[in-house]
Every structure is written in structure tokens, then in C-alpha cells.
Enzyme design. Structure first.
Site, short mmCIF file in Angstrom:
data_model
loop_
_atom_site.label_atom_id
_atom_site.label_comp_id
_atom_site.label_asym_id
_atom_site.label_seq_id
_atom_site.Cartn_x
_atom_site.Cartn_y
_atom_site.Cartn_z
N ASP A 27 0.87 -1.16 0.00
CA ASP A 27 0.00 0.00 0.00
C ASP A 27 0.92 1.23 0.00
OD1 ASP A 27 -2.37 1.60 0.47
OD2 ASP A 27 -1.62 1.83 2.52
N ASP A 29 0.00 5.28 0.76
CA ASP A 29 -0.19 6.26 1.83
C ASP A 29 -0.11 5.58 3.19
OD1 ASP A 29 -0.70 9.05 1.06
OD2 ASP A 29 -2.25 8.15 -0.23
MG LIG Z 1 -2.61 3.34 3.47
#
Ligand SMILES: [Mg+2]
Length: 308
Positions: A27, A29
Site C-alpha cells: 500500500d 499512503d
Molecule cells: Mg494506506
């Protein structure tokens, strides 16, 4: 189901952890960066994993950029990335429609990133960007049926992140969705997006919810935690989910996504969730949100790689 503190493992077990996956899916962010500030050591660990033969994917629920734009963002923050390594929800939505041989028109409640990805798969679409309701000179504030010019042959409504989200758009989406054969897709359903200054702003989930309420329908989600990317992208490419490590900071999207198909999952505590949240999930019976491992930062993997 218990979660293991990655750094509490013995040296032999730590090396076994490294050997347990061939692919890693990150992932972005809260794992690799916050806004435009990279997590210390993140670039190095990704490079090092690739140098020992691990294959890399990035998976972001953010639908505001095309894969090409994501590559530019990665490079500007010091990360290596190729378009084919990026699983982003604007692209995945277009890929999904291509996979099902969709041959009608798509009404897009979202940004130009969704339009551009649909265009690349030659899927006819309209609606991205501002609605032209005001531009047509409507002077009153009630929507007349004559204001809603429905385009024929619309077979799907796609809702994603939309800076120009408006009442006319929701009204049109609802009208297209009156046809039960019209597909209703959401790029993702993240409720909130963290931005600079510790603030959070509405995510696509808030916009999807508005269309769901008035249309009396539930959208099919393409992004995490939907297993769509595993079933329609990874497995068809010959990738065994059990040999994948999913790294994320949010249990309800990243960790749930990986757990559904038997991936090894790693929660990093640089974003939304912490070890203390795992105890809460466990006591509420939400085992599907519990990662295989947790650690303070993705950079901890470098420490394991440096072991003699
Ligand atoms: Mg995230």
C-alpha cells in the site's frame, strides 16, 4: 488467530519470513509516504527486496491518478516504479470492465484519471469532470426532468474520487441505476482521506454512499478489500497468493484484502492502525482484520535483510 511481532522473531525465523514470499504488494499512503514525505528507509527497503529477486507491486485505492501519473509520483519521491507494477483503482476498474467484455457506455462520477484509463481499454465513457448543468444557464435551483438528458445505452455507473461531485451527477447516476442491468461500480469505499496538517477529508466512500442511498443499491467495490485484483490480475498472471506478502497500514482494506486469499499480511504502524487496534478487532471477533505480522515500519525489513 494471533498476530506476530515481526522483530520479536529469532534470526532463523526472520530469515524464514524473507524466504516465505516471492512477491510483495505495498500500500502507499501511510506505508511508503505521508503526503509527499517518504517514510524513512522505505525507498531503500523496496530496492533491496527487488535486488534479492522479490517481485514488487504497489496497490493504492486512490482513483485520482492514472498508472502513468502514479509512476511520475513514485519517481518524484525517489521510488522506482513501472506502470505494470501499479495496481490503482482507476486502472483496475477499466480492466474489470474489459475482462467482462463490457460493450456499453460508462457514466463516470469521478475524475479524468478514470476517463483516461477507460479510454486506453477503448471503453466508451462520459461524465468525468464538472457537470455542465450550470453552463447550460439553468437559473433556478430545482432539477427538472428536462435538465437530465439521459444518454442511451449506458451499462455501468462508476463512482470514484470526484472533486466536481454534485447534485446533478447523483441524480443522473440514480436514473441510470434504475435499470437493474446497469452495473454499479465503486473504485473504492474509503470513507476519509488524511491530508496535511492532521486533517481528514471525505474519500470516495462518502460519494459512493450518496449514490447508494438514493438508488437503493450497493456498489461493487474494485479496490481493497475486494479480492478483484487477486482473482483477475495476479492469479491469471500465474502468481500464487500464498507466496505474496501484503504490506499495509489499514486493516479494513489492506489486511482484509490479503487475508481473503491466504496472503501473508504485515501491518506497519506508520499509518492508520496500531497493535492496540488488533486487540480491539480480536475481542470483537473480527479475525479477518488481523495481520500475520505487525511491525513499526516497512523499513524494519531492511534490518532483517542485513542479518548475517
Ligand atoms: Mg494506506
Amino acid at each position: 488467530m494471533a498476530s506476530t511481532n515481526l522483530m520479536s522473531l529469532g534470526n532463523v525465523e526472520k530469515k524464514d519470513f524473507l524466504k516465505s514470499f516471492d512477491y510483495f504488494i505495498c500500500d502507499c499512503d501511510g506505508v511508503l509516504w505521508h503526503g509527499r514525505v517518504p517514510v524513512p528507509g522505505a525507498q531503500e527497503v523496496l530496492k533491496n527486496l527487488v535486488s534479492i529477486g522479490k517481485k514488487r507491486f504497489y496497490f493504492t485505492n486512490n482513483s485520482a491518478l492514472t498508472r502513468k501519473q502514479f509512476v511520475e509520483k513514485f519517481n518524484s519521491l525517489g521510488f522506482d516504479a513501472k506502470e505494470e507494477e501499479i495496481l490503482s483503482t482507476a486502472w483496475l476498474t477499466a480492466k474489470y470492465l474489459k475482462n467482462i467484455n463490457f460493450n456499453k457506455k460508462v457514466y463516470v462520477v469521478g475524475g479524468t484519471s478514470i476517463k483516461e484509463e477507460l479510454d486506453k481499454f477503448e471503453i466508451e465513457n462520459f461524465g468525468a469532470g464538472p457537470d455542465n448543468y450550470e453552463a447550460r444557464g439553468s437559473s433556478n435551483f430545482t432539477l427538472e426532468s428536462s435538465d437530465i438528458e439521459l444518454v442511451p445505452d449506458v451499462g455501468a455507473v462508476v463512482v470514484g474520487y470526484d472533486l466536481f461531485f454534485s447534485y446533478p451527477k447523483v441524480a443522473k447516476a440514480k436514473c441510470y441505476l434504475n435499470d437493474p442491468k446497469c452495473l454499479f461500480l465503486a473504485t473504492n469505499k474509503d470513507e476519509k482521506i488524511p491530508i496535511a496538517g492532521g486533517l481528514t477529508v471525505p474519500g470516495s466512500g462518502a460519494l459512493v454512499a450518496a449514490v447508494e442511498v438514493c438508488s437503493d443499491r450497493k456498489a461493487d467495490v474494485i479496490g481493497k478489500p475486494s479480492p478483484f485484483a487477486i482473482d483477475h490480475v495476479l492469479i491469471p498472471s500465474g502468481i500464487d497468493p500464498k507466496r505474496c506478502l501484503m504490506i499495509g497500514d489499514k486493516c479494513s482494506t489492506d489486511i482484509y484484502f490479503g487475508n481473503q486469499r491466504g496472503m501473508i499480511t504485515l501491518l506497519v504502524e506508520t499509518g492508520l492502525h496500531r497493535y492496540t487496534d488488533l486487540e480491539k478487532f480480536k475481542s470483537s471477533g473480527m479475525d479477518h482484520l488481523i495481520p500475520s505480522y505487525y511491525t513499526s515500519s516497512v523499513a524494519d525489513i531492511s534490518k532483517i535483510m542485513r542479518l548475517p
